[in-house]
Design an enzyme around this catalytic site. Structure first.
Site, PDB file in Angstrom:
ATOM      1  CG  ASP A  14      -2.076  -0.924   1.161  1.00 11.80           C
ATOM      2  OD1 ASP A  14      -2.482  -1.266   0.039  1.00 11.80           O
ATOM      3  OD2 ASP A  14      -2.575  -1.326   2.228  1.00 11.80           O
ATOM      4  NE  ARG A  95      -1.547   2.605  13.581  1.00 15.49           N
ATOM      5  CZ  ARG A  95      -0.887   1.751  12.830  1.00 15.49           C
ATOM      6  NH1 ARG A  95       0.416   1.912  12.640  1.00 15.49           N
ATOM      7  NH2 ARG A  95      -1.496   0.725  12.278  1.00 15.49           N
ATOM      8  CG  ASP A 124      -4.711   2.252  12.876  1.00 16.85           C
ATOM      9  OD1 ASP A 124      -4.614   2.523  14.091  1.00 16.85           O
ATOM     10  OD2 ASP A 124      -4.476   1.124  12.405  1.00 16.85           O
ATOM     11  CB  SER A 175      -5.487  -6.570   7.760  1.00 16.85           C
ATOM     12  OG  SER A 175      -5.024  -5.351   8.275  1.00 16.85           O
TER      13      SER A 175
HETATM   14  N1  ARG Z   1      -8.731  -2.468  15.886  1.00 14.07           N
HETATM   15  C1  ARG Z   1      -7.453  -2.163  16.390  1.00 14.07           C
HETATM   16  C2  ARG Z   1      -7.325  -0.703  16.729  1.00 14.07           C
HETATM   17  O1  ARG Z   1      -8.103   0.067  16.262  1.00 14.07           O
HETATM   18  C3  ARG Z   1      -6.320  -2.650  15.532  1.00 14.07           C
HETATM   19  C4  ARG Z   1      -6.091  -1.995  14.224  1.00 14.07           C
HETATM   20  C5  ARG Z   1      -4.900  -2.616  13.596  1.00 14.07           C
HETATM   21  N2  ARG Z   1      -4.793  -2.479  12.178  1.00 14.07           N
HETATM   22  C6  ARG Z   1      -4.668  -3.525  11.319  1.00 14.07           C
HETATM   23  N3  ARG Z   1      -4.421  -3.238  10.079  1.00 14.07           N
HETATM   24  N4  ARG Z   1      -4.789  -4.755  11.677  1.00 14.07           N
HETATM   25  O2  ARG Z   1      -6.472  -0.306  17.499  1.00 14.07           O
END
Ligand code: ARG
Length: 399
Positions: A14, A95, A124, A175
């Site tokens: 990506d 993040r 995210d 993912s």
């Molecule tokens: N749902 C989790 C969060 O919002 C994990 C997100 C992780 N991203 C991924 N691409 N698996 O913190």
């Protein structure tokens, strides 16, 4: 003047394509790609090669593992941060650090835009967008995968046309996002919440049903932060690393939940965070020993709010900082040791001790050492039952 965009780069498909999109579709002259190491598994050589072929002007690699653990993960442990009671915020913690550091580079370059690879469906994107704006007010935020969804197949063709090396064209069934504090696994077969997570979803943990015989480990704390394992002083990064291995062997920290995202949907999330779950369990056990009843009650309420604030991407806010100040004040007394038993799928605190314990055996004991003022108990209850009696009397009078 040439137009510059600064991109949060992972080396994955990506964000590699994003370098090309920024130049071809968004009209940027220069793209600076920044890869932040927070303890995830990645192929550095491949990331650099792909970034160069895609046309990045510069690829910056920042090792922020130490800063992540000491500045952010430590605070999450002190705050017992478990979103909706279960998820130790793994991705939500990394993040703000990544976005903040990348924004600093954008400021240095006087870049026009900051860019991330999130879609429009997840949490995210909020975390990156807010953190970009908090660290570079007025900057333009671009999320190419939010602007336009692309399939993996399209991306592979697009990358191959530009000579970008694609080593693994087989689609990963999940993912994944990971860092030193744990791993998030989504999508694929997991999207049906009736399907149990297959063993191949996990990398940090073994099947708890096949765990070895239980064992104990002693975790030392100072200022609410783990500082030693079995008496050996270690930096927090090492402690987390070792606890991931130790607790991971027992299948501790596997979490399979339906989670409420910030964007209004429920999602099925699978995590593995062995060190996080074990260390928070130990930390809570020590707090019970040293904090007052009201400290614990107020802190519990603030923990829930802190966790929601951070989950929803509001790291850079006065509210989060104010809660940190309260938590830090309480943590001065959170020093001592916890005996933690590791067993299949569970980390259990089985002992705790501290110089700052408020627990007094002479007050709690039913044995000969008892110094509790028994005669005072009746008077206390006489006063505290006055209201109960008044309510009962009123009910009878008006029956
Ligand atoms: N749902 C989790 C969060 O919002 C994990 C997100 C992780 N991203 C991924 N691409 N698996 O913190």
């Amino acid at each position: 003047m040439s137009r510059t965009a600064v991109l949060c780069y992972s080396g994955g498909l990506d964000t590699t394509c994003a370098i090309c999109w920024l130049k071809e579709d968004y009209g940027f002259d220069d793209v600076v790609a920044v890869l932040v190491d927070v303890g995830q598994e990645y192929d550095l050589e491949q990331a650099i090669e792909r970034g160069n072929v895609a046309g990045a002007k510069e690829i910056v690699v920042l090792d922020l593992k130490q800063r992540f653990v000491e500045g952010i993960v430590a605070q999450a442990i002190k705050t017992n941060a478990l979103y909706e009671g279960r998820y130790p915020l793994v991705s939500a913690l990394s993040r703000p650090l990544i976005a903040g550091a990348v924004a600093e580079i954008a400021v240095e370059h006087e870049a026009e835009a900051l860019v991330h690879g999130c879609t429009g469906k997840g949490n995210d994107q909020l975390r990156f967008d807010y953190a970009f704006k908090a660290n570079y007010p007025g900057v333009k935020v671009i999320a190419p995968l939010r602007d336009k969804a692309r399939t993996r197949e399209d991306e592979i063709v697009y990358a191959q046309e530009r000579g970008i090396p694609i080593t693994n064209t087989k689609e990963s069934p999940y993912s994944i996002d990971e860092n030193v504090f744990g791993r998030a696994i989504e999508s694929g077969i997991l999207e049906d919440p009736w399907n149990a997570p297959p063993e191949d979803a996990y990398r940090l943990t073994s099947d708890p049903a096949k765990a070895p015989a239980p064992k104990e480990i002693v975790i030392g704390f100072e200022n609410g932060v783990p500082v030693s394992l079995d008496g050996e002083k270690l930096p927090l990064y090492q402690i987390i690393h070792r606890m991931n291995a130790e607790a991971g062997t027992y299948g501790i920290g596997r979490i399979d939940m339906i989670e409420n995202r910030a964007v209004g949907i429920k999602s099925r999330e699978v995590y593995e965070a062995p060190a996080a779950i074990a260390l928070i369990e130990a930390h809570k056990a020590l707090e019970e020993l040293v904090l007052t009843k009201d400290e614990l009650r107020i802190k519990h309420f603030l923990e829930v709010r802190w966790t929601e604030i951070v989950y929803e991407g509001r790291w850079f806010t006065p509210a989060r900082e104010a809660i940190d100040a309260f938590v830090d004040h309480t943590q001065k007394m959170v020093a001592g040791e916890v005996r933690l038993r590791l067993q299949g799928g569970l980390a259990v605190a089985v002992g705790r001790r501290s110089e700052y314990a408020l627990y007094a055996e002479t007050l709690a004991s039913y044995g000969a050492s008892d110094t509790f003022p028994h005669d005072a108990a009746e008077g206390l209850i006489t006063l505290l039952s006055l209201e109960t009696e008044a309510v009962a009397a009123r009910a009878r009078k008006n029956a």
